[in-house]
Structures are given as C-alpha cells and as structure tokens.
Design a protein around this motif. Structure first.
Motif, PDB file in Angstrom:
ATOM      1  N   MET A   1      18.692  -3.715  -0.136  1.00 51.07           N
ATOM      2  CA  MET A   1      20.152  -3.801  -0.159  1.00 51.07           C
ATOM      3  C   MET A   1      20.772  -3.006   0.992  1.00 51.07           C
ATOM      4  SD  MET A   1      20.772  -5.765  -2.755  1.00 51.07           S
ATOM      5  CE  MET A   1      22.500  -5.524  -3.159  1.00 51.07           C
ATOM      6  N   GLN A   2      20.231  -1.826   1.267  1.00 48.04           N
ATOM      7  CA  GLN A   2      20.793  -0.975   2.322  1.00 48.04           C
ATOM      8  C   GLN A   2      20.549  -1.561   3.707  1.00 48.04           C
ATOM      9  OE1 GLN A   2      18.888   2.673   1.164  1.00 48.04           O
ATOM     10  NE2 GLN A   2      20.427   3.138  -0.385  1.00 48.04           N
ATOM     11  N   VAL A   3      19.377  -2.120   3.925  1.00 46.38           N
ATOM     12  CA  VAL A   3      19.098  -2.765   5.211  1.00 46.38           C
ATOM     13  C   VAL A   3      20.026  -3.966   5.404  1.00 46.38           C
ATOM     14  CG1 VAL A   3      17.370  -4.096   6.484  1.00 46.38           C
ATOM     15  CG2 VAL A   3      16.716  -1.961   5.369  1.00 46.38           C
ATOM     16  N   ALA A   4      20.236  -4.737   4.340  1.00 39.56           N
ATOM     17  CA  ALA A   4      21.140  -5.882   4.430  1.00 39.56           C
ATOM     18  C   ALA A   4      22.559  -5.448   4.782  1.00 39.56           C
ATOM     19  CB  ALA A   4      21.142  -6.652   3.107  1.00 39.56           C
ATOM     20  N   ASP A   5      22.920  -4.234   4.420  1.00 37.91           N
ATOM     21  CA  ASP A   5      24.246  -3.710   4.735  1.00 37.91           C
ATOM     22  C   ASP A   5      24.293  -3.000   6.083  1.00 37.91           C
ATOM     23  OD1 ASP A   5      25.848  -4.545   2.550  1.00 37.91           O
ATOM     24  OD2 ASP A   5      24.849  -3.080   1.282  1.00 37.91           O
ATOM     25  N   GLY A   6      23.177  -3.023   6.823  1.00 38.03           N
ATOM     26  CA  GLY A   6      23.179  -2.500   8.179  1.00 38.03           C
ATOM     27  C   GLY A   6      22.667  -1.086   8.349  1.00 38.03           C
ATOM     28  N   ALA A   7      22.198  -0.445   7.298  1.00 38.46           N
ATOM     29  CA  ALA A   7      21.680   0.912   7.419  1.00 38.46           C
ATOM     30  C   ALA A   7      20.293   0.904   8.058  1.00 38.46           C
ATOM     31  CB  ALA A   7      21.611   1.578   6.043  1.00 38.46           C
ATOM     32  N   LEU A   8      19.925   2.046   8.633  1.00 37.66           N
ATOM     33  CA  LEU A   8      18.577   2.268   9.155  1.00 37.66           C
ATOM     34  C   LEU A   8      17.836   3.089   8.114  1.00 37.66           C
ATOM     35  CD1 LEU A   8      19.656   3.282  12.769  1.00 37.66           C
ATOM     36  CD2 LEU A   8      18.989   1.008  11.954  1.00 37.66           C
ATOM     37  N   VAL A   9      16.744   2.551   7.610  1.00 36.87           N
ATOM     38  CA  VAL A   9      16.105   3.136   6.431  1.00 36.87           C
ATOM     39  C   VAL A   9      14.638   3.456   6.704  1.00 36.87           C
ATOM     40  CG1 VAL A   9      15.669   2.847   3.955  1.00 36.87           C
ATOM     41  CG2 VAL A   9      17.668   1.770   4.990  1.00 36.87           C
ATOM     42  N   GLY A  10      14.158   4.549   6.121  1.00 35.00           N
ATOM     43  CA  GLY A  10      12.758   4.920   6.191  1.00 35.00           C
ATOM     44  C   GLY A  10      12.274   5.420   4.847  1.00 35.00           C
ATOM     45  N   ILE A  11      10.957   5.470   4.682  1.00 33.74           N
ATOM     46  CA  ILE A  11      10.325   5.954   3.450  1.00 33.74           C
ATOM     47  C   ILE A  11       9.321   7.034   3.806  1.00 33.74           C
ATOM     48  CG2 ILE A  11       8.618   5.344   1.671  1.00 33.74           C
ATOM     49  CD1 ILE A  11      10.025   2.713   1.281  1.00 33.74           C
ATOM     50  N   VAL A  12       9.343   8.126   3.039  1.00 33.94           N
ATOM     51  CA  VAL A  12       8.337   9.176   3.126  1.00 33.94           C
ATOM     52  C   VAL A  12       7.768   9.349   1.730  1.00 33.94           C
ATOM     53  CG1 VAL A  12       7.897  11.605   3.603  1.00 33.94           C
ATOM     54  CG2 VAL A  12       9.535  10.349   5.005  1.00 33.94           C
ATOM     55  N   CYS A  13       6.446   9.167   1.556  1.00 29.26           N
ATOM     56  CA  CYS A  13       5.854   9.255   0.223  1.00 29.26           C
ATOM     57  C   CYS A  13       4.383   9.647   0.303  1.00 29.26           C
ATOM     58  CB  CYS A  13       6.013   7.939  -0.527  1.00 29.26           C
ATOM     59  SG  CYS A  13       5.083   6.556   0.164  1.00 29.26           S
ATOM     60  N   ASP A  14       3.755   9.743  -0.855  1.00 28.93           N
ATOM     61  CA  ASP A  14       2.357  10.151  -0.971  1.00 28.93           C
ATOM     62  C   ASP A  14       1.420   9.075  -0.412  1.00 28.93           C
ATOM     63  OD1 ASP A  14       0.031  11.537  -1.869  1.00 28.93           O
ATOM     64  OD2 ASP A  14       0.023  10.318  -3.680  1.00 28.93           O
ATOM     65  N   SER A  15       0.311   9.527   0.130  1.00 30.00           N
ATOM     66  CA  SER A  15      -0.689   8.595   0.677  1.00 30.00           C
ATOM     67  C   SER A  15      -1.910   8.439  -0.225  1.00 30.00           C
ATOM     68  CB  SER A  15      -1.153   9.088   2.052  1.00 30.00           C
ATOM     69  OG  SER A  15      -1.770  10.362   1.953  1.00 30.00           O
ATOM     70  N   SER A  16      -1.956   9.181  -1.343  1.00 27.56           N
ATOM     71  CA  SER A  16      -3.180   9.199  -2.152  1.00 27.56           C
ATOM     72  C   SER A  16      -3.060   8.422  -3.451  1.00 27.56           C
ATOM     73  CB  SER A  16      -3.577  10.649  -2.469  1.00 27.56           C
ATOM     74  OG  SER A  16      -2.563  11.306  -3.210  1.00 27.56           O
ATOM     75  N   THR A  17      -1.893   7.843  -3.740  1.00 31.26           N
ATOM     76  CA  THR A  17      -1.735   7.065  -4.958  1.00 31.26           C
ATOM     77  C   THR A  17      -1.395   5.617  -4.623  1.00 31.26           C
ATOM     78  OG1 THR A  17       0.562   7.839  -5.066  1.00 31.26           O
ATOM     79  CG2 THR A  17      -1.030   8.966  -6.462  1.00 31.26           C
ATOM     80  N   GLY A  18      -1.605   4.754  -5.616  1.00 33.31           N
ATOM     81  CA  GLY A  18      -1.375   3.327  -5.417  1.00 33.31           C
ATOM     82  C   GLY A  18      -2.672   2.600  -5.129  1.00 33.31           C
ATOM     83  N   GLY A  19      -2.682   1.322  -5.454  1.00 30.14           N
ATOM     84  CA  GLY A  19      -3.870   0.503  -5.230  1.00 30.14           C
ATOM     85  C   GLY A  19      -3.545  -0.714  -4.389  1.00 30.14           C
ATOM     86  N   ALA A  20      -4.335  -1.778  -4.568  1.00 31.36           N
ATOM     87  CA  ALA A  20      -4.164  -2.988  -3.765  1.00 31.36           C
ATOM     88  C   ALA A  20      -2.791  -3.617  -3.970  1.00 31.36           C
ATOM     89  CB  ALA A  20      -5.262  -3.989  -4.120  1.00 31.36           C
ATOM     90  N   HIS A  21      -2.305  -3.565  -5.214  1.00 33.39           N
ATOM     91  CA  HIS A  21      -0.983  -4.146  -5.502  1.00 33.39           C
ATOM     92  C   HIS A  21       0.103  -3.423  -4.716  1.00 33.39           C
ATOM     93  CE1 HIS A  21       2.257  -6.022  -7.686  1.00 33.39           C
ATOM     94  NE2 HIS A  21       2.680  -4.860  -8.168  1.00 33.39           N
ATOM     95  N   GLU A  22       0.054  -2.099  -4.718  1.00 32.21           N
ATOM     96  CA  GLU A  22       1.063  -1.317  -4.000  1.00 32.21           C
ATOM     97  C   GLU A  22       0.942  -1.490  -2.492  1.00 32.21           C
ATOM     98  OE1 GLU A  22       1.007  -0.263  -7.998  1.00 32.21           O
ATOM     99  OE2 GLU A  22      -0.698  -0.082  -6.622  1.00 32.21           O
ATOM    100  N   GLU A  23      -0.282  -1.607  -1.994  1.00 33.31           N
ATOM    101  CA  GLU A  23      -0.465  -1.828  -0.555  1.00 33.31           C
ATOM    102  C   GLU A  23       0.183  -3.143  -0.121  1.00 33.31           C
ATOM    103  OE1 GLU A  23      -1.571   0.213   1.717  1.00 33.31           O
ATOM    104  OE2 GLU A  23      -1.908   1.756   0.196  1.00 33.31           O
ATOM    105  N   ALA A  24       0.060  -4.170  -0.964  1.00 32.28           N
ATOM    106  CA  ALA A  24       0.699  -5.446  -0.653  1.00 32.28           C
ATOM    107  C   ALA A  24       2.223  -5.306  -0.633  1.00 32.28           C
ATOM    108  CB  ALA A  24       0.280  -6.505  -1.680  1.00 32.28           C
TER     109      ALA A  24
END
Length: 397
Positions: free
Chosen positions: A38-61
C-alpha cells in the motif's frame, strides 16, 4: 490509496519508511507485506530490516515476491528471539544499516524489533536525524502474565522504551487495553489499525472432494494450541468411535513433538502434517478451520478463513471477539480441549448450520476489516508521530 486528508506523499516528497521486525513469519510478516504494498503504491520509498535465521521455503518465496517493491532494500540480520549476548552484535549491525538508509519513519513491529528500532532511532537523532519512531506490539510481550517474573521485566522494559516512541499502532482494541493494563496508559498518541484482508480474499474457496474434516494452520508452538487441537480430535474419536480426518499445516520448533503426540494419541492414520503453504490453498483441503490459540492479538488466519467462507471454530482470546462481534458467544474458552471438541463436533454434525454461520460472519467482517482501512489508520499514526499529516522527503535514492 490511503485516502484524502491522510496523504502519505505530498507532491515530490517521498517519505523513506523502514519496517523493522524480528521474525518474518505469521501475522507480523503478513501485516508488513500489506503495508509495504500500500505504501509503495502511494509513492513511498520502503525497506525491510528483519531476522535472517527464521522462516522457511514459504517465507523465502514471499520475500522474492516483495523484494522488487523495496526501494530501500531487504536487509536481514541474525536476531535471537530471547535476550542474549548476541543482541549487541545484532544491534551494531542494525544501527549501521539503519543509518545508511536515512529513514523518515522507523516502523517497528513485535517486542524485539520494537526494542532495536526505537533505540536505534533515538541514537540516530544524535546525528541529526528526525526519524519518527512507531511501535506495534502485535501481541509480543503483552502475552506474558503480569504476575510472572518475565512479565514484570518485559513490562518495565516496555515502559522504559516508551520514551523512544513517537506513536503506537495497536492491531486491536484488545491489544490497546492489554498495553494499558500491563504496561500503563500510553504516554504517546496511538491508533488502532486492525488487520485487514483484500477484496480477492472474500471470494469463497471451493472444498476439494477428498477434503479432511478439520484444518489447523499456523505456527507449530503451544501458544497457538496445536496440542489442544490434537487432544480435541482424540476426544471426538473416543466419543463417536470414529477419528476425524485432520490436516495440520505450518512450521515451527515444536513440529516433531506434535507428531509424537499424534502417534501417542493413535491419530497418525487420520492426521497429516504439511509444511507452511498459502492459506487459501490449505482451506480447500478441509471442511472446517480450527484456531485453538491460547493467546492472540488480531489473527490474520481468522480473517482469512472467514473471508474464504470456511466454517470456523476459534477460541475467545485477544481480538477474536472483535472479529466475531454478534457471534462471539460461540467462541471457545482457551485451553479447554473438551470445549474445543464440543464445538468442532457441533459444526461437523450440522454442516448446514456451519455454512450459514460462516456466510453471516463473512458478510459482517467485510466492511470492518480491509487492507485499505488498516493502511489509512497507519498513515494517521505516522502523521501523529511527526505532528503533521504530510511526511516530506525531497531526496530520492
């Protein structure tokens, strides 16, 4: 898309928004992905900072799907769930990364992401930054008992971190009240931005011919109640002489323990386990969805199941009564396998009533729980944090 009067972008001014959270799974990850889109559609510049050790194949997709929208990039750093000596290393890496991103808004999610992001935001102010710092608990530390030692420590920390907070976002009225009761009345402005789903998610899902009777879908951890789901299945079998067919979908640290419990209860022949998959795909594989959680805030899986027109059994916790509204009287007390089994059996034995209740619930949530409404409310929180409606940033990356 967020609506006139609460504009996120004013002309050429494009706010730089960084979402900081620990675990990219479950409801928090869904919430962040929806906001990003939603924020990108409204023209914002967005980034994500999060953990690298959790999540599986579903999250990678899911990451691969969203990464092209992230003008400020996807940055993953190892973050432990519990407090540990490695937190200092993670903090230093996050500080350097966040400083390089030059955010206007640091939107933190969950207890660990909230602590990292808000303290980093405070330090950035010493370098001339004026980044707004927002915090959404998503349950997190608020699930602790106020009388427990851990709860007392975490609630003191939450209160201390409030000085580094410009505004709060709560995903349910329950969460806002839990914060008030356990931490104290918020000393910063807040909004309630209930999780929401998209129009496409209100299209009913057709049930497969060989569908199971019951579906559990979610994290494999006791807080979400998979053990209670299995105990309820065993109780139904003992009462009727027939074991219901069940499907358990999800990943988590306790999966093997639940598989052992399934064998011990004699349910292995009628209960299948499957790794995390898209919710609507899983909904087609069973007739009734069961959410046996011991604690929640505003669970997406409940909204998604209702939108898909699935008969639903859920516990009376967190923001779930806000979703069920007039049907809240049929919610099940948390922690009771007996009560859970009774409600599961009621829907299984009377499919016509189950379908009618599902249809009525679906119509009732449609005007109340949309992604658009959630995004508008979050934008309002951004304005409160900055003391104005428009959040300017002339530069582009």
């Amino acid at each position: 898309m967020v609506g006139a009067g609460d504009a996120l972008v004013d002309g050429a001014n494009r706010p730089r928004i960084v979402h900081c959270f620990r675990s990219p799974v479950g409801g928090i990850f869904r919430h962040v992905r929806d906001l990003v889109e939603m924020q990108v559609a409204d023209g914002a510049l967005v980034g994500i900072v999060c953990d690298s050790s959790t999540g599986g194949a579903h999250e990678e997709a899911l990451f691969r799907a969203i990464e092209p929208q992230l003008a400020l990039g996807l940055h993953r750093v190892p973050m432990r769930r519990q407090i540990s000596p490695s937190d200092l290393t993670a903090f230093l890496r996050l500080y350097r990364q966040m400083k390089a991103l030059r955010p206007d808004i640091i939107h933190t999610h969950g207890a660990k992401g909230g602590a990292y992001g808000r303290v980093i935001g405070a330090l950035l102010r010493l370098t001339g930054s004026s980044a707004a710092r927002l915090y959404c608990p998503h349950g997190g530390s608020l699930h602790y008992d106020v009388a427990s030692r851990s709860g007392k420590v975490f609630f003191l920390l939450e209160r201390a971190l409030e000085r580094f907070t410009d505004a709060f976002v709560f995903v349910s009225a329950f969460e806002a009240e839990a914060f008030r009761a356990k931490v104290g009345t918020p000393r910063r402005p807040f909004v309630i931005a209930s999780n929401g789903i998209r129009d496409a998610e209100f299209v009913p899902v057709e049930t497969e011919a060989e569908a199971a009777d019951f579906l559990y879908i979610g994290m494999m951890r006791d807080l979400k109640g998979p053990d209670l789901f299995l105990a309820a299945l065993a109780r139904i079998r003992d009462e009727t002489g027939i074991a219901p067919r069940a499907l358990m979908v999800g990943d988590g640290p306790d999966t093997e323990r639940y598989q052992r419990q399934t064998a011990e209860l004699g349910l292995a022949a009628t209960t299948r386990f499957h790794a995390a998959m898209p919710a609507r795909k899983a909904f087609a594989m069973a007739r009734i969805v069961v959410v046996p959680s011991r604690a929640e805030s505003m669970p997406y899986i409940v909204l998604e199941a209702i939108g898909a027109d699935r008969p639903l059994v859920a516990t009376d916790v967190g923001g779930i009564p806000e979703i069920f509204a007039e049907q809240r009287t049929r919610l099940v007390p948390p922690g009771s396998a007996e009560a859970l089994a009774t409600e599961m059996r009621r829907l299984l034995d009377d499919p016509a009533t189950a379908e009618a209740e599902a249809a009525a619930l679906r119509e009732s949530i449609r005007p109340r729980f949309s992604v658009e409404a959630m995004a508008r409310n979050v934008t309002e929180a951004y304005g409160l944090a900055r003391g104005r409606k428009v959040l300017p940033r002339p530069e582009t990356p």
